[in-house]
Write a protein that holds these residues in place. Structure first.
Motif, PDB file in Angstrom:
ATOM      1  N   PRO A 146       0.791  -1.240   0.000  1.00 36.26           N
ATOM      2  CA  PRO A 146       0.000   0.000   0.000  1.00 36.26           C
ATOM      3  C   PRO A 146       0.819   1.282   0.000  1.00 36.26           C
ATOM      4  O   PRO A 146       0.244   2.382  -0.079  1.00 36.26           O
ATOM      5  N   GLU A 147       2.140   1.183   0.067  1.00 39.20           N
ATOM      6  CA  GLU A 147       2.988   2.362   0.242  1.00 39.20           C
ATOM      7  C   GLU A 147       2.686   3.463  -0.776  1.00 39.20           C
ATOM      8  O   GLU A 147       2.656   4.644  -0.458  1.00 39.20           O
ATOM      9  N   ILE A 148       2.463   3.099  -2.039  1.00 34.32           N
ATOM     10  CA  ILE A 148       2.308   4.095  -3.087  1.00 34.32           C
ATOM     11  C   ILE A 148       1.101   5.005  -2.844  1.00 34.32           C
ATOM     12  O   ILE A 148       1.149   6.216  -3.098  1.00 34.32           O
ATOM     13  N   PHE A 149       0.021   4.439  -2.298  1.00 29.17           N
ATOM     14  CA  PHE A 149      -1.182   5.240  -2.054  1.00 29.17           C
ATOM     15  C   PHE A 149      -1.112   5.979  -0.725  1.00 29.17           C
ATOM     16  O   PHE A 149      -1.611   7.101  -0.608  1.00 29.17           O
ATOM     17  N   ILE A 164     -10.034   8.563  -3.819  1.00 25.62           N
ATOM     18  CA  ILE A 164     -10.464   7.382  -4.571  1.00 25.62           C
ATOM     19  C   ILE A 164      -9.322   6.968  -5.492  1.00 25.62           C
ATOM     20  O   ILE A 164      -8.670   7.820  -6.106  1.00 25.62           O
ATOM     21  N   VAL A 165      -9.097   5.678  -5.574  1.00 27.56           N
ATOM     22  CA  VAL A 165      -8.113   5.123  -6.504  1.00 27.56           C
ATOM     23  C   VAL A 165      -8.850   4.514  -7.694  1.00 27.56           C
ATOM     24  O   VAL A 165      -9.882   3.858  -7.532  1.00 27.56           O
ATOM     25  N   LEU A 166      -8.308   4.734  -8.889  1.00 32.78           N
ATOM     26  CA  LEU A 166      -8.806   4.083 -10.101  1.00 32.78           C
ATOM     27  C   LEU A 166      -7.756   3.094 -10.580  1.00 32.78           C
ATOM     28  O   LEU A 166      -6.613   3.475 -10.840  1.00 32.78           O
ATOM     29  N   GLU A 167      -8.121   1.835 -10.698  1.00 31.44           N
ATOM     30  CA  GLU A 167      -7.179   0.776 -11.040  1.00 31.44           C
ATOM     31  C   GLU A 167      -7.788  -0.201 -12.032  1.00 31.44           C
ATOM     32  O   GLU A 167      -9.016  -0.342 -12.106  1.00 31.44           O
ATOM     33  N   ASP A 168      -6.922  -0.875 -12.773  1.00 31.47           N
ATOM     34  CA  ASP A 168      -7.381  -1.954 -13.649  1.00 31.47           C
ATOM     35  C   ASP A 168      -6.857  -3.305 -13.188  1.00 31.47           C
ATOM     36  O   ASP A 168      -7.376  -4.338 -13.619  1.00 31.47           O
ATOM     37  N   SER A 169      -5.835  -3.321 -12.325  1.00 26.75           N
ATOM     38  CA  SER A 169      -5.182  -4.583 -11.967  1.00 26.75           C
ATOM     39  C   SER A 169      -5.524  -5.024 -10.554  1.00 26.75           C
ATOM     40  O   SER A 169      -5.866  -4.212  -9.684  1.00 26.75           O
ATOM     41  N   LEU A 170      -5.391  -6.320 -10.324  1.00 28.73           N
ATOM     42  CA  LEU A 170      -5.638  -6.871  -8.997  1.00 28.73           C
ATOM     43  C   LEU A 170      -4.578  -6.400  -8.015  1.00 28.73           C
ATOM     44  O   LEU A 170      -4.888  -6.083  -6.857  1.00 28.73           O
ATOM     45  N   GLY A 172      -2.990  -3.568  -8.029  1.00 25.75           N
ATOM     46  CA  GLY A 172      -3.318  -2.194  -7.671  1.00 25.75           C
ATOM     47  C   GLY A 172      -4.480  -2.125  -6.707  1.00 25.75           C
ATOM     48  O   GLY A 172      -4.474  -1.337  -5.753  1.00 25.75           O
ATOM     49  N   LEU A 173      -5.499  -2.938  -6.951  1.00 31.34           N
ATOM     50  CA  LEU A 173      -6.646  -2.992  -6.049  1.00 31.34           C
ATOM     51  C   LEU A 173      -6.219  -3.456  -4.661  1.00 31.34           C
ATOM     52  O   LEU A 173      -6.653  -2.889  -3.648  1.00 31.34           O
ATOM     53  N   ARG A 174      -5.387  -4.473  -4.600  1.00 31.29           N
ATOM     54  CA  ARG A 174      -4.909  -4.954  -3.296  1.00 31.29           C
ATOM     55  C   ARG A 174      -4.170  -3.857  -2.542  1.00 31.29           C
ATOM     56  O   ARG A 174      -4.316  -3.710  -1.325  1.00 31.29           O
ATOM     57  N   ALA A 175      -3.368  -3.073  -3.262  1.00 30.15           N
ATOM     58  CA  ALA A 175      -2.623  -1.980  -2.633  1.00 30.15           C
ATOM     59  C   ALA A 175      -3.569  -0.929  -2.080  1.00 30.15           C
ATOM     60  O   ALA A 175      -3.399  -0.443  -0.955  1.00 30.15           O
ATOM     61  N   ALA A 176      -4.573  -0.556  -2.863  1.00 27.31           N
ATOM     62  CA  ALA A 176      -5.542   0.448  -2.410  1.00 27.31           C
ATOM     63  C   ALA A 176      -6.340  -0.079  -1.215  1.00 27.31           C
ATOM     64  O   ALA A 176      -6.572   0.652  -0.233  1.00 27.31           O
ATOM     65  N   TYR A 177      -6.755  -1.323  -1.282  1.00 29.72           N
ATOM     66  CA  TYR A 177      -7.538  -1.932  -0.211  1.00 29.72           C
ATOM     67  C   TYR A 177      -6.739  -1.942   1.094  1.00 29.72           C
ATOM     68  O   TYR A 177      -7.261  -1.594   2.166  1.00 29.72           O
ATOM     69  N   ALA A 200     -13.199  -4.344  -4.394  1.00 31.62           N
ATOM     70  CA  ALA A 200     -13.449  -3.089  -5.116  1.00 31.62           C
ATOM     71  C   ALA A 200     -14.637  -2.363  -4.518  1.00 31.62           C
ATOM     72  O   ALA A 200     -15.625  -2.982  -4.110  1.00 31.62           O
ATOM     73  N   TRP A 201     -14.537  -1.042  -4.480  1.00 31.83           N
ATOM     74  CA  TRP A 201     -15.676  -0.214  -4.062  1.00 31.83           C
ATOM     75  C   TRP A 201     -16.753  -0.283  -5.132  1.00 31.83           C
ATOM     76  O   TRP A 201     -17.930  -0.457  -4.847  1.00 31.83           O
ATOM     77  N   ARG A 202     -16.309  -0.157  -6.373  1.00 26.27           N
ATOM     78  CA  ARG A 202     -17.176  -0.310  -7.529  1.00 26.27           C
ATOM     79  C   ARG A 202     -16.369  -0.898  -8.680  1.00 26.27           C
ATOM     80  O   ARG A 202     -15.142  -0.786  -8.690  1.00 26.27           O
ATOM     81  N   ILE A 203     -17.053  -1.503  -9.635  1.00 21.26           N
ATOM     82  CA  ILE A 203     -16.430  -1.930 -10.883  1.00 21.26           C
ATOM     83  C   ILE A 203     -17.203  -1.266 -12.016  1.00 21.26           C
ATOM     84  O   ILE A 203     -18.423  -1.410 -12.111  1.00 21.26           O
TER      85      ILE A 203
END
Length: 220
Positions: A146-149, A164-170, A172-177, A200-203
């Motif tokens: 998660p460091e980047i966020f 809010i983070v916008l991601e396409d990859s798993l 990236g989602l794991r990092a945001a979560y 994900a918050w939303r897809i």
């Protein structure tokens, strides 16, 4: 929440670069006598170069000079872009305009090297559209850490509750979560699985749909 910041991934989210990277990796590995497959490539999406290297090593064996391998992929990508350009994802320009009009800050948080980020922005005319950029070069640990966020929100002095983070990859989602930042996933090469749907918050299908959702959220 009071939305103050939208953090964009780059490859596969803003630009169609993941498909370009895949074709470049296929070409490079074919020149080395290997047949690259999509399953191996999907594991590298959203990771820094050194982590992708470990995946390639595990699949294809030890490279004598991994730096040269990465450089060959980069050159193949450059050649592709020179001929074809970099396709911008549907809705990116409209979303950026909407966020600017509403005084919402924008950031890019990508595992790619800063050189790649800046080159892509220059090629697409988006150099001055973002308030903050952080790359894989700036971090001790890459996504899914998660460091980047965490660092992005801290440097901009914005609560993670208001980002809010916008991601396409798993990854990236794991990092945001893990960072405790809401994440909207816009799938590219990776189809949503149970973990993605759970975290994900939303897809959303594309960035135009993200814009529509944020319009309703801010207005409502």
């Amino acid at each position: 929440m009071k939305l103050e910041l939208v953090i964009f991934d780059m490859d596969g989210l803003m630009f169609e670069t993941e498909k370009i990277y895949f074709e470049s990796a296929v070409k490079t590995l074919k020149e080395m006598g290997h047949e690259h497959d999509i399953e191996t490539h999907l594991k590298t999406i959203g990771t820094a170069c050194k982590d992708a290297g470990e995946i390639y090593q595990g699949k294809y064996g030890c490279f004598d000079d991994y730096a040269s391998f990465c450089e060959n992929i980069r050159q193949n990508k450059i050649n592709y872009v020179l001929i074809n350009g970099i396709p911008i994802k549907i809705g990116l320009l409209e979303l950026l305009e909407f966020l600017d009009e509403n005084g919402i800050k924008t950031a890019i948080a990508s595992s790619s090297p800063m050189e790649n980020i800046l080159k892509n922005l220059k090629t697409t005319g988006l150099t001055h559209e973002f308030d903050y950029i952080i790359s894989g070069n700036d971090l001790a640990r890459s996504k899914p850490d998660p460091e980047i966020f965490v660092k992005t929100c801290k440097d901009l002095n914005i609560s993670r509750d208001n980002a809010i983070v916008l991601e396409d990859s798993l990854n990236g989602l794991r990092a945001a979560y893990s960072a405790g930042v809401k994440c909207i996933v816009v799938p590219d090469m990776i189809s949503p699985d149970a973990e993605m749907m759970g975290k994900a918050w939303r897809i959303e299908e594309n960035l135009l749909d993200v814009k529509t959702f944020l319009e309703h959220m801010i207005g409502g």
